[in-house]
Write an enzyme that holds these catalytic residues in place. Sequence first.
Site, mmCIF file in Angstrom:
data_model
loop_
_atom_site.group_PDB
_atom_site.id
_atom_site.type_symbol
_atom_site.label_atom_id
_atom_site.label_comp_id
_atom_site.label_asym_id
_atom_site.label_seq_id
_atom_site.Cartn_x
_atom_site.Cartn_y
_atom_site.Cartn_z
ATOM 1 N N GLN A 1 0.809 -1.222 0.000
ATOM 2 C CA GLN A 1 0.000 0.000 0.000
ATOM 3 C C GLN A 1 0.844 1.275 0.000
ATOM 4 O O GLN A 1 0.282 2.371 -0.010
ATOM 5 C CB GLN A 1 -0.928 0.031 1.226
ATOM 6 C CG GLN A 1 -2.008 -1.023 1.236
ATOM 7 C CD GLN A 1 -3.125 -0.749 0.231
ATOM 8 O OE1 GLN A 1 -3.255 0.339 -0.316
ATOM 9 N NE2 GLN A 1 -3.961 -1.753 0.001
ATOM 10 N N CYS B 1 -10.818 -8.674 1.973
ATOM 11 C CA CYS B 1 -10.572 -10.098 2.175
ATOM 12 C C CYS B 1 -11.565 -10.716 3.155
ATOM 13 O O CYS B 1 -11.739 -11.912 3.193
ATOM 14 C CB CYS B 1 -9.162 -10.316 2.697
ATOM 15 S SG CYS B 1 -7.980 -9.269 1.880
HETATM 16 C C1 LIG Z 1 -3.255 -5.986 -1.591
HETATM 17 C C2 LIG Z 1 -2.325 -6.277 -0.487
HETATM 18 C C3 LIG Z 1 -1.619 -7.483 -0.439
HETATM 19 C C4 LIG Z 1 -1.839 -8.594 -1.446
HETATM 20 O O1 LIG Z 1 -1.395 -8.231 -2.721
HETATM 21 P P1 LIG Z 1 -1.820 -9.094 -3.987
HETATM 22 O O2 LIG Z 1 -0.942 -8.573 -5.061
HETATM 23 O O3 LIG Z 1 -3.269 -8.785 -4.212
HETATM 24 O O4 LIG Z 1 -1.574 -10.513 -3.676
HETATM 25 C C5 LIG Z 1 -0.736 -7.674 0.596
HETATM 26 N N1 LIG Z 1 -0.541 -6.740 1.526
HETATM 27 C C6 LIG Z 1 -1.199 -5.568 1.518
HETATM 28 C C7 LIG Z 1 -0.934 -4.563 2.584
HETATM 29 C C8 LIG Z 1 -2.116 -5.302 0.507
HETATM 30 O O5 LIG Z 1 -2.774 -4.152 0.512
#
Ligand SMILES: *Cc1c(COP(=O)(O)O)cnc(C)c1O
Length: 386
Positions: free
Chosen positions: A184, A329
Amino acid sequence: MSGESPVYLDYAATSPADPRVAAAMSECLTRDGVFGNPSSMHPHGRLARARVERARAQAAALIHAEAQQLVWTSGATESNNLAILGTARAAARRGRHLVSARTEHKSVIDACRRLEHEGFHVTWLDTDREGLIAPERVREALREDTVLVSIMHANNEIGVLQDIEAIAAVCQEREVPLHVDAAQSAGKVAVDVARLHCDLLSFTAHKLYGPKGIGALYFAPPRRASLQPLMFGGGHERGLRPGTLAVHQIVGFGVACELAAAAWQRDAGHCERLRARLWQGLSAIDGVLLNGHPTQRVAGILNVSFSGIEGESLLLGLTELSLSTGSACNSDSDEPSYVLRALGRDTELAQSSLRFSLGRYSEEQDIERAIAAVTREVRRLRAAAP
Ligand SMILES: *Cc1c(COP(=O)(O)O)cnc(C)c1O
């Protein structure tokens, strides 16, 4: 398009790709483009390999790393798994203790839980009421047998930014490797692996205007860490991640990173202004609470609780907005957000939250529509309550 199309307020779940990203990707699919297998030594293969390596340099530049320090993965979920399971399993003979936090993304929490089944012990750090982890807590948690600390940079539900530099300093004193989930924050704030002093860092394309299904793990072996792969089947990616490289995905990720490196400050200023207006509008509603630290945060995420109202019921009435309660999620369960619970919010307040996330393409009129719709729905639900 008219004002009738739903407003997108879920950039923290995923972002649309830049058109230049899409164009670069389609060039790597068809017969007249660069469709070769980058592992092949012939001219078609070498052309594809050159594109992959250019993308590696672009992605590395975004986090101020060297190209050869990046391993391609399918996204931050895989990067987190590779970092955590890979480091712990490689170090299992030396120690079986890890340190992480209760507010981490599920892909960190569940990877650590898996290790608990394999006989590791995990210390789960609490945050303060604003979502921050004091470096002192990390120091207290370290043991002789600690093999990894994993702490995220920006939180996906509340947007709070941890002080990774300070946490890294604690880890360095004790020579314990530090992994950072930067899904993020990469492309949203300055992310510089040399300044953060982390040993492993995960990021992903679809949170920064690239395609879904491609990410990277930065891995600079410190004195005491090595990685065991999760999969086997060839020498690709320094032996850490086998399989034919997804050239179109990788190329799209590279272009998205190059664009983000040039645009993140402008994007952040834009999001900051819109978020301030959104909070101004929402805080005029009775019983509204901001979740997370008011200033130590990324610009695009605003998480708010509405006392006495269920987030899910609120969302049902907000069909003109695409947004989530706490986290995407968990949306198929009624469980209150574990992140908000970790901040000390009671179950009711944790269940009454909405996460607004803004991005490069958000517009002022989106914010005004969101304020009007949420104000209307909260009033309606409160009037209907017994
Ligand atoms: C979206 C997200 C993930 C997972 O990423 P993907 O590419 O969708 O597997 C992991 N950690 C954080 C903090 C996220 O926001």
